[in-house]
Design a protein around this motif. Structure first.
Motif, mmCIF file in Angstrom:
data_model
loop_
_atom_site.group_PDB
_atom_site.id
_atom_site.type_symbol
_atom_site.label_atom_id
_atom_site.label_comp_id
_atom_site.label_asym_id
_atom_site.label_seq_id
_atom_site.Cartn_x
_atom_site.Cartn_y
_atom_site.Cartn_z
ATOM 1 N N LEU A 20 -2.088 -10.395 3.938
ATOM 2 C CA LEU A 20 -1.015 -9.415 4.135
ATOM 3 C C LEU A 20 -0.469 -8.947 2.796
ATOM 4 O O LEU A 20 -0.256 -7.750 2.585
ATOM 5 N N TYR A 23 -2.867 -6.538 1.111
ATOM 6 C CA TYR A 23 -2.884 -5.218 1.742
ATOM 7 C C TYR A 23 -1.595 -4.441 1.493
ATOM 8 O O TYR A 23 -1.624 -3.322 0.997
ATOM 9 N N TYR A 24 -0.458 -5.018 1.839
ATOM 10 C CA TYR A 24 0.800 -4.278 1.772
ATOM 11 C C TYR A 24 1.229 -3.986 0.324
ATOM 12 O O TYR A 24 1.830 -2.944 0.069
ATOM 13 N N LEU A 28 -1.209 -0.564 0.053
ATOM 14 C CA LEU A 28 -0.164 0.400 0.404
ATOM 15 C C LEU A 28 0.807 0.691 -0.740
ATOM 16 O O LEU A 28 1.507 1.699 -0.714
ATOM 17 N N MET A 30 3.453 -1.244 -1.618
ATOM 18 C CA MET A 30 4.801 -1.716 -1.320
ATOM 19 C C MET A 30 5.139 -2.884 -2.248
ATOM 20 O O MET A 30 4.273 -3.405 -2.951
ATOM 21 N N GLU A 32 6.819 -6.773 -2.297
ATOM 22 C CA GLU A 32 7.264 -7.885 -1.449
ATOM 23 C C GLU A 32 8.708 -8.207 -1.794
ATOM 24 O O GLU A 32 9.076 -8.256 -2.985
ATOM 25 N N PHE A 47 8.121 -6.622 3.201
ATOM 26 C CA PHE A 47 7.725 -5.641 2.202
ATOM 27 C C PHE A 47 8.643 -4.431 2.263
ATOM 28 O O PHE A 47 9.178 -4.110 3.323
ATOM 29 N N ASP A 107 -3.919 -2.823 9.305
ATOM 30 C CA ASP A 107 -3.770 -3.845 8.277
ATOM 31 C C ASP A 107 -4.876 -4.895 8.451
ATOM 32 O O ASP A 107 -5.685 -4.800 9.385
#
Length: 120
Positions: A20, A23-24, A28, A30, A32, A47, A107
């Protein structure tokens, strides 16, 4: 009276936090954000990008959301889709929403995500 959406919660299977985060954050773009200590013990991760927050919570009998999804507003949607595709994320364009460019992705645990940008 409702004034805003504070965050969207998605589920994920136990032990998926590393995938996760990759990916995020990496795909993406973003950041955390820390979970409060009392909630951090439950696992998962949160995120943020601007005012958008996505919370990923751990669910023992996890099943990915295939229909339900957050709709994430973007700018420069073509470049953003190219970013995701270059990092191995699926990008499926859909032109069924008048006045918008949009695509779907998922995701690493299979949750559906919609990305859209108004046009005109």
């Amino acid at each position: 009276m409702l004034v805003a959406v504070d965050h969207v919660q998605l589920a994920a299977p136990p032990g998926s936090e590393g995938a996760l985060r990759a990916y995020y954050v990496d795909v993406l773009g973003m950041t955390e954000i820390p979970k409060p200590p009392a909630l951090a013990a439950r696992g998962g991760c949160w995120f943020q990008a601007g005012t958008v927050q996505l919370h990923l919570g751990i669910e023992g009998d996890f099943r990915p959301a295939k229909k339900a999804h957050p709709g994430l507003r973007t700018t420069g949607i073509e470049a953003y889709a190219a970013r995701l595709a270059a990092r191995g994320a699926p990008v499926t364009w859909d032109d069924a929403l008048p006045g918008h460019k949009r695509f779907y992705s998922e995701d690493p645990v299979g949750n559906r995500l919609e990305f859209l940008e108004p046009v005109g």
